[in-house]
Design an enzyme around this catalytic site. Structure first.
Site, PDB file in Angstrom:
ATOM      1  N   SER A  35       0.829  -1.205   0.000  1.00 16.55           N
ATOM      2  CA  SER A  35       0.000   0.000   0.000  1.00 16.55           C
ATOM      3  C   SER A  35       0.864   1.255   0.000  1.00 16.55           C
ATOM      4  CB  SER A  35      -0.886   0.037   1.249  1.00 16.55           C
ATOM      5  OG  SER A  35      -1.923  -0.892   1.133  1.00 16.55           O
ATOM      6  N   HIS A  66      -3.095   1.121  -4.706  1.00 11.43           N
ATOM      7  CA  HIS A  66      -2.662  -0.054  -5.481  1.00 11.43           C
ATOM      8  C   HIS A  66      -3.106   0.183  -6.927  1.00 11.43           C
ATOM      9  CE1 HIS A  66      -1.561  -2.756  -2.058  1.00 11.43           C
ATOM     10  NE2 HIS A  66      -2.313  -1.875  -1.425  1.00 11.43           N
ATOM     11  N   HIS A  88      -5.745  -8.560  -1.988  1.00 13.77           N
ATOM     12  CA  HIS A  88      -5.924  -8.928  -0.582  1.00 13.77           C
ATOM     13  C   HIS A  88      -7.156  -9.822  -0.452  1.00 13.77           C
ATOM     14  CE1 HIS A  88      -4.024  -4.909  -0.711  1.00 13.77           C
ATOM     15  NE2 HIS A  88      -3.313  -5.320   0.316  1.00 13.77           N
ATOM     16  N   TYR A  90      -9.325  -9.656   1.862  1.00 11.97           N
ATOM     17  CA  TYR A  90     -10.508  -8.887   2.293  1.00 11.97           C
ATOM     18  C   TYR A  90     -11.228  -8.205   1.122  1.00 11.97           C
ATOM     19  CZ  TYR A  90      -7.427  -4.763   2.103  1.00 11.97           C
ATOM     20  OH  TYR A  90      -6.556  -3.788   1.695  1.00 11.97           O
ATOM     21  N   GLU A  91     -10.560  -8.134  -0.056  1.00 14.67           N
ATOM     22  CA  GLU A  91     -11.238  -7.562  -1.229  1.00 14.67           C
ATOM     23  C   GLU A  91     -12.265  -8.540  -1.788  1.00 14.67           C
ATOM     24  OE1 GLU A  91      -8.443  -5.331  -4.054  1.00 14.67           O
ATOM     25  OE2 GLU A  91      -7.046  -6.404  -2.752  1.00 14.67           O
ATOM     26  N   ALA A 118       2.851  -2.302   3.805  1.00 13.21           N
ATOM     27  CA  ALA A 118       2.702  -1.284   4.842  1.00 13.21           C
ATOM     28  C   ALA A 118       2.190  -2.023   6.079  1.00 13.21           C
ATOM     29  CB  ALA A 118       1.692  -0.240   4.396  1.00 13.21           C
ATOM     30  N   MET A 221      -2.223  -6.983   6.476  1.00 10.93           N
ATOM     31  CA  MET A 221      -3.302  -7.836   5.955  1.00 10.93           C
ATOM     32  C   MET A 221      -2.906  -8.509   4.643  1.00 10.93           C
ATOM     33  SD  MET A 221      -6.224  -4.925   6.469  1.00 10.93           S
ATOM     34  CE  MET A 221      -6.130  -3.796   7.865  1.00 10.93           C
ATOM     35  N   SER A 222      -1.619  -8.803   4.490  1.00  8.36           N
ATOM     36  CA  SER A 222      -1.169  -9.347   3.197  1.00  8.36           C
ATOM     37  C   SER A 222       0.083 -10.208   3.383  1.00  8.36           C
ATOM     38  CB  SER A 222      -0.853  -8.192   2.237  1.00  8.36           C
ATOM     39  OG  SER A 222       0.317  -7.507   2.637  1.00  8.36           O
ATOM     40  N   ASN A 245       2.499   3.081  10.964  1.00  8.20           N
ATOM     41  CA  ASN A 245       1.758   3.541  12.160  1.00  8.20           C
ATOM     42  C   ASN A 245       2.103   2.638  13.331  1.00  8.20           C
ATOM     43  OD1 ASN A 245      -0.014   1.646  10.387  1.00  8.20           O
ATOM     44  ND2 ASN A 245      -0.852   1.411  12.432  1.00  8.20           N
ATOM     45  N   HIS A 259      -6.263   4.587   6.583  1.00  9.55           N
ATOM     46  CA  HIS A 259      -5.534   4.176   5.376  1.00  9.55           C
ATOM     47  C   HIS A 259      -4.792   5.364   4.733  1.00  9.55           C
ATOM     48  CE1 HIS A 259      -4.472   1.569   2.083  1.00  9.55           C
ATOM     49  NE2 HIS A 259      -5.146   2.283   1.191  1.00  9.55           N
TER      50      HIS A 259
HETATM   51  O1  LIG Z   1      -0.212  -5.069   2.977  1.00  9.61           O
HETATM   52  P1  LIG Z   1      -0.378  -3.921   2.070  1.00  9.61           P
HETATM   53  O2  LIG Z   1      -0.892  -4.279   0.734  1.00  9.61           O
HETATM   54  O3  LIG Z   1       0.876  -3.078   2.004  1.00  9.61           O
HETATM   55  O4  LIG Z   1      -1.505  -2.968   2.711  1.00  9.61           O
HETATM   56  C1  LIG Z   1      -1.646  -2.677   4.092  1.00  9.61           C
HETATM   57  O5  LIG Z   1      -2.260  -1.421   4.162  1.00  9.61           O
HETATM   58  C2  LIG Z   1      -3.707  -1.581   4.130  1.00  9.61           C
HETATM   59  C3  LIG Z   1      -4.277  -0.842   5.322  1.00  9.61           C
HETATM   60  O6  LIG Z   1      -3.915   0.506   5.323  1.00  9.61           O
HETATM   61  C4  LIG Z   1      -3.959  -3.067   4.237  1.00  9.61           C
HETATM   62  O7  LIG Z   1      -4.254  -3.592   2.965  1.00  9.61           O
HETATM   63  C5  LIG Z   1      -2.649  -3.601   4.760  1.00  9.61           C
HETATM   64  O8  LIG Z   1      -2.422  -4.951   4.425  1.00  9.61           O
HETATM   65  N1  LIG Z   2      -3.754  -4.965  10.265  1.00  9.98           N
HETATM   66  C1  LIG Z   2      -3.078  -3.846  10.039  1.00  9.98           C
HETATM   67  N2  LIG Z   2      -2.693  -3.560   8.802  1.00  9.98           N
HETATM   68  C2  LIG Z   2      -2.015  -2.404   8.616  1.00  9.98           C
HETATM   69  N3  LIG Z   2      -1.497  -1.884   7.505  1.00  9.98           N
HETATM   70  C3  LIG Z   2      -0.901  -0.722   7.821  1.00  9.98           C
HETATM   71  N4  LIG Z   2      -1.028  -0.479   9.122  1.00  9.98           N
HETATM   72  C4  LIG Z   2      -1.712  -1.527   9.647  1.00  9.98           C
HETATM   73  C5  LIG Z   2      -2.152  -1.857  10.965  1.00  9.98           C
HETATM   74  O1  LIG Z   2      -1.940  -1.143  11.935  1.00  9.98           O
HETATM   75  N5  LIG Z   2      -2.830  -3.026  11.102  1.00  9.98           N
END
Ligand SMILES: O=P(O)(O)O[C@H]1O[C@H](CO)[C@@H](O)[C@H]1O
Ligand SMILES: Nc1nc2[nH]cnc2c(=O)[nH]1
Length: 291
Positions: A35, A66, A88, A90-91, A118, A221-222, A245, A259
């Site tokens: 991200s 993305h 992802h 979750y999509e 991220a 989440m990836s 963060n 986000h």
């Molecule tokens: O893992 P990438 O694709 O970098 O994205 C991260 O950032 C998004 C949340 O801000 C979520 O999709 C998390 O997985």
């Molecule tokens: N689950 C999760 N995904 C993220 N992607 C970027 N920051 C975060 C976070 O704090 N938690």
């Protein structure tokens, strides 16, 4: 393609053949941009790029930050393919779709996959903007049975029961640290454990405390599904998390992650990440066969 969730060897092959017919590039390295990290692709020279929508069989990116483009090009004379945007769970994509590009890359001849993401930090010594070299992961969806390798095993790609110890290549991790030292990045580079959760919500405080107790350094989440599939088909894996963060662990804390701020930190560190990835690819030991 058989059913919505079942992808067979020929499906991967068809997409790979289409790409090979559209570009002269023959990549040995694949880079997946997390991200807000799509600017990584800007470092590639002599680019050929394709919108995901135009690639047969490819899923579509739906998340802000993305772009949904596959970019071929060279880094330090080595041929790479870069995903500007990943998929992802979750999509709503099945994990086979999330990891579809990885097997296509294998068929293109890719040997090394660089995953970036991220992530939020649980480690109290980390700061926003830190870069974490991934040493290992905890795959919560995987532990619960959500695994891209579920279903009949495709022996042409790899074994039924692949090992995942040592999946994040030690040599590449060491090389990354050497590069960071020589570039003056050492003070904001960490090494730690990434944890994948399903999302799309960020963590509750109780969940954050649980992850902290488990020894997780960064959560996102990836990444884990792509790493599993790359490891299964014998590709070398290197991973980077950009700490965007701090995960809120305290009930008195009024800050909440969003986000947009995640994407902002990605932009802030994009040049540094470009340099690190470019140097890493430049110093990697690979056979480069540009067609
Ligand atoms: O893992 P990438 O694709 O970098 O994205 C991260 O950032 C998004 C949340 O801000 C979520 O999709 C998390 O997985
Ligand atoms: N689950 C999760 N995904 C993220 N992607 C970027 N920051 C975060 C976070 O704090 N938690």
């Amino acid at each position: 393609m058989h059913s919505k969730d079942q992808i067979c060897y020929e499906d991967y092959q068809q997409t790979a053949d289409w790409l090979l017919s559209q570009t002269q590039h023959r990549p040995k390295v694949a880079i997946i941009c997390g991200s807000g990290l799509g600017l990584l692709a800007d470092a590639l020279k002599c680019q050929d790029s394709f919108k995901y929508a135009d690639i047969p069989g490819f899923p579509q990116s739906t998340v802000q930050g993305h772009a949904g483009r596959l970019v071929f090009g060279e880094l330090k004379g080595k041929t790479c393919v870069c995903m500007q945007g990943r998929f992802h769970m979750y999509e709503g994509h099945s994990l086979c779709k999330v990891t579809f590009p990885i097997r296509v890359f294998k068929l293109l001849g890719v040997e090394t996959v660089i995953v970036t993401n991220a992530a939020g930090s649980l480690n109290d010594t980390y700061h926003c903007g830190d870069i974490m070299v991934i040493k290992d992961h905890i795959n919560f969806p995987g532990l619960a049975g959500l695994n891209p390798l579920n279903g009949p095993n495709e022996e042409k790609f790899g074994p039924r029961f692949p090992a995942m110890s040592g999946i994040y290549d030690k040599h590449l991790r060491r090389l990354a640290f050497d590069i960071c030292k020589s570039m003056g990045y050492a003070q904001f580079v960490q090494e730690g454990v990434y944890c994948m959760v399903g999302g799309p919500n960020f963590e509750s405080i109780a969940e954050a405390r649980l992850l902290h107790k488990l020894g997780v350094d960064a959560v996102g989440m990836s990444t884990a599904p792509e790493v599993l599939v790359a490891g299964h088909c014998g590709m070398r894996v290197f991973g980077l998390s950009l700490i965007t963060n701090k995960v809120v662990k305290c009930y008195d804390d009024t800050e909440a992650v969003n986000h947009e701020s995640v994407l902002e930190v990605g932009k802030m560190r994009s040049e540094t990440l470009q340099t690190l990835v470019t140097e890493l690819v430049g110093r990697m030991d690979i056979n480069n066969n540009t067609a």
